[in-house]
Design a protein around this motif. Structure first.
Motif, PDB file in Angstrom:
ATOM      1  N   GLY A 106       0.779  -1.231   0.000  1.00 29.54           N
ATOM      2  CA  GLY A 106       0.000   0.000   0.000  1.00 29.54           C
ATOM      3  C   GLY A 106       0.812   1.282   0.000  1.00 29.54           C
ATOM      4  N   LYS A 107       0.084   2.409  -0.063  1.00 33.50           N
ATOM      5  CA  LYS A 107       0.663   3.748  -0.056  1.00 33.50           C
ATOM      6  C   LYS A 107       0.583   4.331   1.358  1.00 33.50           C
ATOM      7  CE  LYS A 107      -1.080   4.467  -4.748  1.00 33.50           C
ATOM      8  NZ  LYS A 107      -2.015   5.268  -5.586  1.00 33.50           N
ATOM      9  N   TYR A 108       1.649   4.984   1.772  1.00 37.47           N
ATOM     10  CA  TYR A 108       1.708   5.603   3.093  1.00 37.47           C
ATOM     11  C   TYR A 108       2.173   7.049   2.957  1.00 37.47           C
ATOM     12  CZ  TYR A 108       1.108   1.078   5.376  1.00 37.47           C
ATOM     13  OH  TYR A 108       0.606  -0.115   5.813  1.00 37.47           O
ATOM     14  N   HIS A 109       1.538   7.931   3.721  1.00 36.18           N
ATOM     15  CA  HIS A 109       1.851   9.352   3.641  1.00 36.18           C
ATOM     16  C   HIS A 109       2.798   9.749   4.768  1.00 36.18           C
ATOM     17  CE1 HIS A 109       1.057  13.766   3.819  1.00 36.18           C
ATOM     18  NE2 HIS A 109       0.993  13.609   2.509  1.00 36.18           N
ATOM     19  N   LYS A 110       3.954  10.315   4.398  1.00 40.29           N
ATOM     20  CA  LYS A 110       4.943  10.799   5.358  1.00 40.29           C
ATOM     21  C   LYS A 110       4.838  12.311   5.415  1.00 40.29           C
ATOM     22  CE  LYS A 110       8.824  10.571   7.864  1.00 40.29           C
ATOM     23  NZ  LYS A 110       8.931   9.881   9.173  1.00 40.29           N
ATOM     24  N   GLY A 111       4.372  12.855   6.554  1.00 39.96           N
ATOM     25  CA  GLY A 111       4.137  14.282   6.678  1.00 39.96           C
ATOM     26  C   GLY A 111       5.419  15.095   6.789  1.00 39.96           C
ATOM     27  N   VAL A 112       5.364  16.308   6.287  1.00 41.37           N
ATOM     28  CA  VAL A 112       6.435  17.286   6.430  1.00 41.37           C
ATOM     29  C   VAL A 112       5.863  18.455   7.236  1.00 41.37           C
ATOM     30  CG1 VAL A 112       7.882  18.951   5.218  1.00 41.37           C
ATOM     31  CG2 VAL A 112       7.603  16.648   4.307  1.00 41.37           C
ATOM     32  N   GLY A 113       6.354  18.635   8.453  1.00 41.17           N
ATOM     33  CA  GLY A 113       5.835  19.691   9.305  1.00 41.17           C
ATOM     34  C   GLY A 113       4.526  19.295   9.973  1.00 41.17           C
ATOM     35  N   PRO A 114       3.953  20.192  10.789  1.00 39.26           N
ATOM     36  CA  PRO A 114       2.721  19.879  11.519  1.00 39.26           C
ATOM     37  C   PRO A 114       1.509  19.857  10.596  1.00 39.26           C
ATOM     38  CG  PRO A 114       3.322  22.163  11.864  1.00 39.26           C
ATOM     39  CD  PRO A 114       4.454  21.551  11.088  1.00 39.26           C
ATOM     40  N   SER A 115       0.494  19.112  10.984  1.00 41.87           N
ATOM     41  CA  SER A 115      -0.757  19.122  10.228  1.00 41.87           C
ATOM     42  C   SER A 115      -1.500  20.432  10.490  1.00 41.87           C
ATOM     43  CB  SER A 115      -1.632  17.926  10.618  1.00 41.87           C
ATOM     44  OG  SER A 115      -1.970  17.996  11.991  1.00 41.87           O
ATOM     45  N   GLN A 116      -2.389  20.789   9.573  1.00 40.74           N
ATOM     46  CA  GLN A 116      -3.202  21.989   9.697  1.00 40.74           C
ATOM     47  C   GLN A 116      -4.633  21.581  10.017  1.00 40.74           C
ATOM     48  OE1 GLN A 116      -2.708  24.636   6.307  1.00 40.74           O
ATOM     49  NE2 GLN A 116      -0.788  23.635   5.778  1.00 40.74           N
ATOM     50  N   ALA A 117      -5.415  22.506  10.545  1.00 41.38           N
ATOM     51  CA  ALA A 117      -6.805  22.210  10.880  1.00 41.38           C
ATOM     52  C   ALA A 117      -7.652  23.458  10.721  1.00 41.38           C
ATOM     53  CB  ALA A 117      -6.916  21.686  12.308  1.00 41.38           C
ATOM     54  N   ASN A 118      -8.912  23.269  10.338  1.00 37.25           N
ATOM     55  CA  ASN A 118      -9.871  24.369  10.241  1.00 37.25           C
ATOM     56  C   ASN A 118     -11.255  23.845  10.603  1.00 37.25           C
ATOM     57  OD1 ASN A 118     -10.639  26.997   9.811  1.00 37.25           O
ATOM     58  ND2 ASN A 118     -11.044  26.694   7.631  1.00 37.25           N
ATOM     59  N   TYR A 119     -11.987  24.646  11.377  1.00 39.44           N
ATOM     60  CA  TYR A 119     -13.305  24.246  11.882  1.00 39.44           C
ATOM     61  C   TYR A 119     -14.391  25.063  11.196  1.00 39.44           C
ATOM     62  CZ  TYR A 119     -17.223  23.690  15.161  1.00 39.44           C
ATOM     63  OH  TYR A 119     -18.457  23.448  15.728  1.00 39.44           O
ATOM     64  N   ASN A 120     -15.415  24.381  10.716  1.00 40.08           N
ATOM     65  CA  ASN A 120     -16.569  25.066  10.143  1.00 40.08           C
ATOM     66  C   ASN A 120     -17.583  25.304  11.261  1.00 40.08           C
ATOM     67  OD1 ASN A 120     -18.718  26.059   8.716  1.00 40.08           O
ATOM     68  ND2 ASN A 120     -19.104  24.186   7.536  1.00 40.08           N
ATOM     69  N   GLY A 121     -17.582  26.515  11.787  1.00 35.15           N
ATOM     70  CA  GLY A 121     -18.495  26.845  12.881  1.00 35.15           C
ATOM     71  C   GLY A 121     -19.823  27.407  12.437  1.00 35.15           C
ATOM     72  N   SER A 122     -20.041  27.458  11.117  1.00 35.60           N
ATOM     73  CA  SER A 122     -21.291  28.013  10.602  1.00 35.60           C
ATOM     74  C   SER A 122     -22.377  26.936  10.534  1.00 35.60           C
ATOM     75  CB  SER A 122     -21.057  28.607   9.215  1.00 35.60           C
ATOM     76  OG  SER A 122     -20.844  27.563   8.273  1.00 35.60           O
ATOM     77  N   HIS A 123     -23.538  27.346  10.055  1.00 39.33           N
ATOM     78  CA  HIS A 123     -24.646  26.409   9.883  1.00 39.33           C
ATOM     79  C   HIS A 123     -24.806  25.979   8.428  1.00 39.33           C
ATOM     80  CE1 HIS A 123     -25.932  26.968  14.024  1.00 39.33           C
ATOM     81  NE2 HIS A 123     -25.863  28.292  13.850  1.00 39.33           N
ATOM     82  N   GLU A 124     -23.825  26.314   7.592  1.00 39.72           N
ATOM     83  CA  GLU A 124     -23.874  25.956   6.179  1.00 39.72           C
ATOM     84  C   GLU A 124     -22.561  25.269   5.779  1.00 39.72           C
ATOM     85  OE1 GLU A 124     -24.570  29.487   3.999  1.00 39.72           O
ATOM     86  OE2 GLU A 124     -26.599  29.814   4.815  1.00 39.72           O
ATOM     87  N   LYS A 125     -22.596  24.615   4.636  1.00 43.30           N
ATOM     88  CA  LYS A 125     -21.376  23.998   4.133  1.00 43.30           C
ATOM     89  C   LYS A 125     -20.381  25.080   3.711  1.00 43.30           C
ATOM     90  CE  LYS A 125     -23.475  19.697   2.472  1.00 43.30           C
ATOM     91  NZ  LYS A 125     -23.711  18.838   1.284  1.00 43.30           N
TER      92      LYS A 125
END
Length: 232
Positions: A106-125
């Motif tokens: 299989g394929k494996y992902h080796k990260g470079v640097g920290p992961s990023q994150a974002n939160y959808n706090g709205s009531h829509e997509k």
């Protein structure tokens, strides 16, 4: 793995409008959908959402040199037959080194640097974009003693299974991935780095004494730069 020189900047993520393409490098890519992570590694997910973080190798790995100038034949000790073992006939032999692939996995992902994150706090997509702000080089990794050059091992695997594996690849600054239609109250994570392919095989070294060193090897060879994205 050796990170390239430069400071690490905390990555940013922001919401985009619905007209944003699915992937900057591939405008024709399909919209994001949640998919289950395969048991053996993870499929490419540039622009697609997975349901879990990227799988990591379970083996204890040693990183190969990422500088091509260091891609030399390794020093393999022990050229004499050990007492109690079945020994080859006495006499000088031509020194030979080779690698015989056994499987491509299989394929494996080796990260470079920290992961990023974002939160959808709205009531829509919402649509989101993540930009890489870390640069680094990812090389091949192995468990077990390889007896020949790293490039030779990867070339044998590439030839036998019609893939293209390299000794190292550099993930650069500024690469962008878009994730479309994130549901309300969902957090999306994005990891930039290098996709590697897992393989197994046997490394051989015939000493000038005719003694044969044989080692089972599991390796991970760089395939291409890209993203892995998932949500919670």
């Amino acid at each position: 793995m050796r990170l390239l020189a430069g400071s690490i900047i905390f990555a940013s993520a922001m919401a985009l409008g619905a007209s944003t393409p699915a992937l900057a490098a591939d405008p024709a890519a399909p919209p994001a959908t949640a998919t289950a992570a395969p048991q053996d590694g993870n499929d490419d997910s540039d622009g697609l959402l997975n349901s879990a973080p990227p799988a990591t190798p379970t083996e204890s790995l040693s990183d190969a040199p990422t500088d091509p100038a260091l891609d030399d034949d390794p020093d393999i000790p022990g050229g004499a037959c050990e007492p109690g073992h079945k020994c080859p006939a006495a006499g000088d032999c031509d020194e030979r080194r080779w690698f015989k692939p056994a499987s491509l996995n299989g394929k494996y992902h080796k990260g470079v640097g920290p992961s990023q994150a974002n939160y959808n706090g709205s009531h829509e997509k919402e649509d989101m974009v993540f930009t890489s702000e870390v640069s680094g080089t990812v090389g091949a990794s192995f468990t077990g003693q390889i007896t020949t050059k790293v490039s030779s091992v990867l070339a044998e695997v590439s030839t036998q299974y019609s893939v293209t594996l390299q000794a190292s690849m550099t993930a650069k600054l500024g690469n962008v991935v878009h994730v479309k239609a994130v549901p309300p109250h969902k957090t999306v994570y994005a990891q930039y780095g290098v996709w590697r392919r897992k393989f197994t095989g046997t490394a051989y070294y015939q000493h000038h004494t005719c003694y044969l060193t044989k080692t089972h090897v599991t390796g991970y060879g760089p395939m291409h730069v890209g993203w892995y994205t998932w949500d919670e």
